[in-house]
Design a protein around this motif. Structure first.
Motif, mmCIF file in Angstrom:
data_model
loop_
_atom_site.group_PDB
_atom_site.id
_atom_site.type_symbol
_atom_site.label_atom_id
_atom_site.label_comp_id
_atom_site.label_asym_id
_atom_site.label_seq_id
_atom_site.Cartn_x
_atom_site.Cartn_y
_atom_site.Cartn_z
ATOM 1 N N SER A 17 0.858 -1.070 0.259
ATOM 2 C CA SER A 17 0.036 0.035 0.154
ATOM 3 C C SER A 17 0.722 1.314 -0.298
ATOM 4 N N ARG A 18 1.909 1.219 0.416
ATOM 5 C CA ARG A 18 2.700 2.006 0.528
ATOM 6 C C ARG A 18 3.488 2.305 -0.433
ATOM 7 N N ILE A 19 3.895 1.788 -1.491
ATOM 8 C CA ILE A 19 3.791 1.313 -2.624
ATOM 9 C C ILE A 19 3.131 2.051 -3.720
ATOM 10 N N ILE A 20 1.928 1.616 -3.534
ATOM 11 C CA ILE A 20 0.477 2.162 -4.101
ATOM 12 C C ILE A 20 0.547 3.747 -3.784
ATOM 13 N N MET A 21 1.189 4.254 -2.760
ATOM 14 C CA MET A 21 0.851 5.759 -2.168
ATOM 15 C C MET A 21 2.064 5.938 -2.739
ATOM 16 N N ASP A 22 3.153 5.834 -2.972
ATOM 17 C CA ASP A 22 4.037 7.102 -3.768
ATOM 18 C C ASP A 22 4.232 6.787 -4.967
ATOM 19 N N GLU A 23 3.556 5.769 -5.627
ATOM 20 C CA GLU A 23 2.896 5.847 -7.154
ATOM 21 C C GLU A 23 1.981 6.800 -7.690
ATOM 22 N N GLU A 24 1.356 6.729 -7.189
ATOM 23 C CA GLU A 24 0.108 7.813 -6.849
ATOM 24 C C GLU A 24 0.547 9.396 -7.132
ATOM 25 N N ILE A 25 1.379 10.450 -5.966
ATOM 26 C CA ILE A 25 1.965 10.863 -5.655
ATOM 27 C C ILE A 25 3.080 11.187 -6.548
ATOM 28 N N ASN A 26 3.954 10.115 -7.155
ATOM 29 C CA ASN A 26 4.640 10.184 -8.213
ATOM 30 C C ASN A 26 4.176 11.055 -9.945
ATOM 31 N N ILE A 27 3.226 10.028 -9.943
ATOM 32 C CA ILE A 27 2.015 10.083 -10.684
ATOM 33 C C ILE A 27 1.794 11.598 -11.486
ATOM 34 N N ARG A 28 1.273 12.662 -10.087
ATOM 35 C CA ARG A 28 0.518 13.761 -9.506
ATOM 36 C C ARG A 28 1.907 14.923 -9.675
ATOM 37 N N ASN A 29 2.548 14.407 -9.529
ATOM 38 C CA ASN A 29 3.363 14.951 -8.913
ATOM 39 C C ASN A 29 4.350 15.060 -10.773
ATOM 40 N N LYS A 30 4.520 14.534 -11.719
ATOM 41 C CA LYS A 30 5.016 14.505 -12.874
ATOM 42 C C LYS A 30 3.968 15.504 -14.046
ATOM 43 N N ALA A 31 2.077 15.442 -13.040
ATOM 44 C CA ALA A 31 0.884 15.098 -14.322
ATOM 45 C C ALA A 31 1.058 16.986 -13.773
ATOM 46 N N GLU A 32 1.798 17.521 -13.095
ATOM 47 C CA GLU A 32 1.592 18.905 -12.924
ATOM 48 C C GLU A 32 2.968 19.666 -12.599
ATOM 49 N N THR A 33 4.253 19.002 -12.794
ATOM 50 C CA THR A 33 5.551 19.384 -13.851
ATOM 51 C C THR A 33 5.362 19.448 -15.376
ATOM 52 N N ILE A 34 4.474 19.043 -15.383
ATOM 53 C CA ILE A 34 4.284 18.674 -17.301
ATOM 54 C C ILE A 34 3.570 19.718 -17.334
ATOM 55 N N ALA A 35 2.187 19.898 -16.718
ATOM 56 C CA ALA A 35 1.183 20.812 -17.217
ATOM 57 C C ALA A 35 1.529 22.307 -16.466
ATOM 58 N N ARG A 36 2.747 22.386 -15.840
ATOM 59 C CA ARG A 36 3.312 23.767 -15.343
ATOM 60 C C ARG A 36 4.886 23.983 -16.262
ATOM 61 N N TYR A 41 -7.127 12.807 -13.035
ATOM 62 C CA TYR A 41 -6.464 14.096 -11.884
ATOM 63 C C TYR A 41 -5.878 14.347 -12.807
ATOM 64 N N ILE A 42 -5.101 13.494 -13.919
ATOM 65 C CA ILE A 42 -4.166 14.101 -15.262
ATOM 66 C C ILE A 42 -5.614 14.601 -16.162
ATOM 67 N N PHE A 43 -6.723 14.089 -15.992
ATOM 68 C CA PHE A 43 -7.358 14.846 -17.723
ATOM 69 C C PHE A 43 -8.027 16.131 -16.643
ATOM 70 N N ASN A 44 -7.419 15.955 -15.439
ATOM 71 C CA ASN A 44 -8.247 17.918 -14.837
ATOM 72 C C ASN A 44 -6.798 18.577 -14.887
ATOM 73 N N GLN A 45 -6.006 18.065 -15.230
ATOM 74 C CA GLN A 45 -4.875 19.003 -15.516
ATOM 75 C C GLN A 45 -4.532 18.972 -16.342
ATOM 76 N N ILE A 46 -4.985 18.235 -18.390
ATOM 77 C CA ILE A 46 -5.059 18.723 -19.309
ATOM 78 C C ILE A 46 -6.596 19.883 -19.283
ATOM 79 N N LYS A 47 -7.520 20.016 -18.986
ATOM 80 C CA LYS A 47 -9.121 20.640 -18.420
ATOM 81 C C LYS A 47 -8.151 21.937 -18.586
ATOM 82 N N GLY A 48 -6.676 22.210 -17.216
ATOM 83 C CA GLY A 48 -6.155 23.507 -17.208
ATOM 84 C C GLY A 48 -5.549 24.048 -18.571
ATOM 85 N N ILE A 49 -4.790 23.241 -18.952
ATOM 86 C CA ILE A 49 -4.790 23.767 -20.616
ATOM 87 C C ILE A 49 -5.815 23.846 -21.338
ATOM 88 N N ASP A 50 -6.198 22.531 -21.601
ATOM 89 C CA ASP A 50 -7.054 23.098 -23.353
ATOM 90 C C ASP A 50 -8.729 22.349 -22.311
#
Length: 87
Positions: free
Chosen positions: A4-23, A65-74
């Motif tokens: 469960s810790r690994i899954i949580m870390d992966e989720e945070i990592n994906i969200r951080n990557k998505a934010e970095t890309i969007a910004r 979450y990723i789609f909402n990041q896209i929504k902020g762009i387009d």
């Protein structure tokens, strides 16, 4: 480290990557959108027949979450993607 810790870390990592890309304003709107869609596709492609329901739900949550990041762009495309998930 528990699974469960690994899954949580992966989720945070994906969200951080998505934010970095969007910004990353050095990239065009299309490039940022393409990279976010690629990140989403990678997350889904990592699922397999042995994936748990929890893992599948996390990927879907991260996808929203990723789609909402896209929504902020387009906004048009983002609304379309999020709306499709709600069907």
């Amino acid at each position: 480290m528990g699974k469960s810790r690994i899954i949580m870390d992966e989720e945070i990592n994906i969200r951080n990557k998505a934010e970095t890309i969007a910004r990353n304003f050095e990239l065009s709107i299309k490039q940022r959108t393409d990279k976010l869609l690629e990140l989403n596709a990678i997350a889904y492609s990592n699922l397999g027949i042995d994936s748990t329901i929890t893992e599948k739900k996390k990927v879907k949550t991260n996808s929203r979450y990723i789609f909402n990041q896209i929504k902020g762009i387009d906004e048009r495309l983002g609304k379309l993607l999020v709306g499709h998930m709600d069907k």
